[in-house]
Write an enzyme that holds these catalytic residues in place. Sequence first.
Site, PDB file in Angstrom:
ATOM      1  N   HIS A  56       0.935  -1.262  -0.074  1.00 46.67           N
ATOM      2  CA  HIS A  56      -0.231   0.062   0.159  1.00 46.67           C
ATOM      3  C   HIS A  56       0.939   1.352   0.109  1.00 46.67           C
ATOM      4  O   HIS A  56       1.720   1.343   0.764  1.00 46.67           O
ATOM      5  CB  HIS A  56      -0.987  -0.067   1.340  1.00 46.67           C
ATOM      6  CG  HIS A  56      -1.687   1.276   1.353  1.00 46.67           C
ATOM      7  ND1 HIS A  56      -2.045   1.924   2.560  1.00 46.67           N
ATOM      8  CD2 HIS A  56      -2.590   1.890   0.438  1.00 46.67           C
ATOM      9  CE1 HIS A  56      -2.788   2.810   2.591  1.00 46.67           C
ATOM     10  NE2 HIS A  56      -3.170   3.050   1.072  1.00 46.67           N
ATOM     11  N   ASP A  59      -4.953   3.872  -4.731  1.00 48.52           N
ATOM     12  CA  ASP A  59      -5.012   4.206  -3.376  1.00 48.52           C
ATOM     13  C   ASP A  59      -6.012   5.132  -2.888  1.00 48.52           C
ATOM     14  O   ASP A  59      -6.189   6.349  -3.745  1.00 48.52           O
ATOM     15  CB  ASP A  59      -3.547   4.749  -2.971  1.00 48.52           C
ATOM     16  CG  ASP A  59      -3.539   5.048  -1.382  1.00 48.52           C
ATOM     17  OD1 ASP A  59      -4.436   4.925  -0.542  1.00 48.52           O
ATOM     18  OD2 ASP A  59      -2.448   5.437  -0.842  1.00 48.52           O
ATOM     19  N   TYR A  81      10.529  13.094 -12.747  1.00 53.28           N
ATOM     20  CA  TYR A  81      11.627  12.350 -12.806  1.00 53.28           C
ATOM     21  C   TYR A  81      12.069  11.724 -11.307  1.00 53.28           C
ATOM     22  O   TYR A  81      12.221  10.800 -11.171  1.00 53.28           O
ATOM     23  CB  TYR A  81      12.854  12.998 -13.452  1.00 53.28           C
ATOM     24  CG  TYR A  81      12.737  12.944 -14.975  1.00 53.28           C
ATOM     25  CD1 TYR A  81      11.879  12.302 -15.817  1.00 53.28           C
ATOM     26  CD2 TYR A  81      13.592  13.878 -15.720  1.00 53.28           C
ATOM     27  CE1 TYR A  81      11.755  12.353 -17.110  1.00 53.28           C
ATOM     28  CE2 TYR A  81      13.524  13.691 -16.989  1.00 53.28           C
ATOM     29  CZ  TYR A  81      12.659  13.067 -17.950  1.00 53.28           C
ATOM     30  OH  TYR A  81      12.398  13.327 -19.125  1.00 53.28           O
TER      31      TYR A  81
END
Length: 141
Positions: free
Chosen positions: A22, A64, A112
């Site tokens: 998670h 999530d 990035y």
Amino acid sequence: MLKNIPSIVSPDLLKILMEMGHGDEIVISDGNFPAAAMAQRLVRLDGHGVPDILEAILALMPLDIYVEEPVALMEVVKGDSYVPEIWDTYKKIIEEKEGQKKIAHEERFAFYERAKKAYAVVATGETSLYANIILKKGVVV
């Protein structure tokens, strides 16, 4: 062989999805993304596009629900007039699999940095520009 696993999901990708917990994040990158330089764990699916891989991952992994934006896209660089039509495809896939979700737009270098911390990067052969996407794993209930 297993049943109900999308055929596009390689054994390496399946293992990574199983290992993720998670809050862990996974990047699905386009063909221009420096995946090998960014990845802690790299899965190569060069012959495929991001939408098919996104759909397959979301068939197995929930997003999530405890964060405001469980999905992130690399925003278009200022001054670039390109319009990433592929984003509409992503929104449709996400809505079909997970319902309506807020999507963050990250500046290129911030994206990035976030990708470097991701659990894994899936490198694709996607030719659309700005087709990189980050997914935050939720809990399976």
